[in-house]
Motif scaffolding. Structure first.
Motif, PDB file in Angstrom:
ATOM      1  N   GLU A  21     -22.746  21.176  87.190  1.00  0.00           N
ATOM      2  CA  GLU A  21     -22.291  21.758  85.921  1.00  0.00           C
ATOM      3  C   GLU A  21     -22.853  23.163  85.728  1.00  0.00           C
ATOM      4  O   GLU A  21     -22.519  23.827  84.759  1.00  0.00           O
ATOM      5  CB  GLU A  21     -22.681  20.852  84.742  1.00  0.00           C
ATOM      6  CG  GLU A  21     -24.122  20.408  84.722  1.00  0.00           C
ATOM      7  CD  GLU A  21     -25.066  21.468  84.191  1.00  0.00           C
ATOM      8  OE1 GLU A  21     -24.701  22.186  83.237  1.00  0.00           O
ATOM      9  OE2 GLU A  21     -26.173  21.586  84.729  1.00  0.00           O
ATOM     10  N   GLY A  22     -23.714  23.621  86.634  1.00  0.00           N
ATOM     11  CA  GLY A  22     -24.078  25.030  86.613  1.00  0.00           C
ATOM     12  C   GLY A  22     -25.499  25.374  86.254  1.00  0.00           C
ATOM     13  O   GLY A  22     -25.931  26.506  86.462  1.00  0.00           O
ATOM     14  N   SER A  23     -26.279  24.431  85.730  1.00  0.00           N
ATOM     15  CA  SER A  23     -27.673  24.763  85.382  1.00  0.00           C
ATOM     16  C   SER A  23     -28.499  24.862  86.663  1.00  0.00           C
ATOM     17  O   SER A  23     -28.190  24.220  87.669  1.00  0.00           O
ATOM     18  CB  SER A  23     -28.262  23.702  84.463  1.00  0.00           C
ATOM     19  OG  SER A  23     -28.449  22.486  85.177  1.00  0.00           O
ATOM     20  N   ASN A  35     -18.814  25.201  85.407  1.00  0.00           N
ATOM     21  CA  ASN A  35     -19.586  25.180  84.172  1.00  0.00           C
ATOM     22  C   ASN A  35     -18.965  24.283  83.111  1.00  0.00           C
ATOM     23  O   ASN A  35     -19.667  23.656  82.326  1.00  0.00           O
ATOM     24  CB  ASN A  35     -19.734  26.598  83.615  1.00  0.00           C
ATOM     25  CG  ASN A  35     -20.592  27.453  84.522  1.00  0.00           C
ATOM     26  OD1 ASN A  35     -20.382  27.464  85.721  1.00  0.00           O
ATOM     27  ND2 ASN A  35     -21.544  28.177  83.949  1.00  0.00           N
ATOM     28  N   TYR A  36     -17.658  24.206  83.068  1.00  0.00           N
ATOM     29  CA  TYR A  36     -16.992  23.370  82.083  1.00  0.00           C
ATOM     30  C   TYR A  36     -15.895  22.584  82.785  1.00  0.00           C
ATOM     31  O   TYR A  36     -15.027  23.168  83.436  1.00  0.00           O
ATOM     32  CB  TYR A  36     -16.400  24.210  80.947  1.00  0.00           C
ATOM     33  CG  TYR A  36     -17.450  24.920  80.136  1.00  0.00           C
ATOM     34  CD1 TYR A  36     -18.126  24.257  79.135  1.00  0.00           C
ATOM     35  CD2 TYR A  36     -17.779  26.242  80.407  1.00  0.00           C
ATOM     36  CE1 TYR A  36     -19.109  24.900  78.394  1.00  0.00           C
ATOM     37  CE2 TYR A  36     -18.755  26.898  79.675  1.00  0.00           C
ATOM     38  CZ  TYR A  36     -19.423  26.213  78.677  1.00  0.00           C
ATOM     39  OH  TYR A  36     -20.392  26.852  77.960  1.00  0.00           O
TER      40      TYR A  36
END
Length: 230
Positions: A147-149, A176-177
């Motif tokens: 999800e990008g973190s 991310n989304y």
């Protein structure tokens, strides 16, 4: 016939050359001396008895006083020892409580560090993944989506590297989304027409759900962000 030691001299009776009156005086004084000596002996005996009694009594009183002082000293020592034991007990109790608080603080810190530390694949998890993939001869590629973190990217990269080490194709995709922000929770299997990904994750005890098949993409699963408890 007259006594050889007593004779009359001019009408006076003599004994050993002295008159009877003289010898009567001697006898009187001898009796007086003897009587006096007896009185002195009695007095000396009585006096020595009295003195011995007082000496014994004084000695006993001193001994009793010494014993009393010794008992008082021993009682004080016992009381001091009891107080020292009590203080030691309180100190030990305080130390135990301090150690308990320190242990609880260490445990809380360790739990917090564990929650905040980046997720990692353990040796046990990798072994279970390997076992499951060995039973899937048709497996070819499993992609991993983050999800990008930074933390999730780090965790997802470990899966990708591990799959590659077993000869699978694997790519890291960052989205991310995905239909809105990805919430913490189980892995989301996004495409798994043969059920391989689900069987592998289940065998390695990774919680997951299935979002259905998507055409045009390889089998994959989404790693959501880590849930950090407050």
């Amino acid at each position: 016939m007259s006594s050889p030691i007593a004779r009359a001299t001019k009408g006076a009776v003599m004994l050993w050359g002295f008159s009877l009156q003289f010898w009567q005086t001697v006898v009187f004084w001898l009796w007086a001396i003897a009587a006096g000596s007896g009185a002195i002996a009695v007095a000396a005996s009585f006096g020595s008895s009295v003195i011995s009694y007082y000496i014994s009594d004084e000695t006993q009183r001193k001994a009793d006083a010494d014993t009393s002082r010794a008992n008082a000293t021993a009682e004080t020592a016992r009381a001091d020892a009891a107080r020292a034991d009590e203080r030691a007990g309180l100190a030990n109790e305080a130390a135990a409580k301090a150690n308990e608080r320190a242990s609880q603080a260490d445990l809380a810190r360790a739990q917090l560090e564990a929650r905040l530390a980046p997720r990692r694949l353990t040796n046990e998890q990798m072994q279970l993944l390997r076992e499951a993939l060995d039973r899937e001869p048709s497996r070819k590629e499993i992609d991993v989506i983050s999800e990008g973190s930074p933390e999730t990217n780090y965790f997802a990269t470990q899966f990708v590297d591990f799959f590659k080490s077993l000869g699978l194709k694997s790519e890291l995709r960052i989205e991310n989304y995905i239909g809105g922000p990805t919430m913490p929770g189980p892995f989301h299997v996004r495409n798994d027409p043969d059920g391989i990904v689900r069987r592998v994750l289940e065998h390695a005890n990774f919680a997951h759900d299935y979002n259905g098949d998507y055409e045009g993409i390889e089998p994959c699963f989404i790693i959501p962000p880590r849930a950090v408890e407050e």
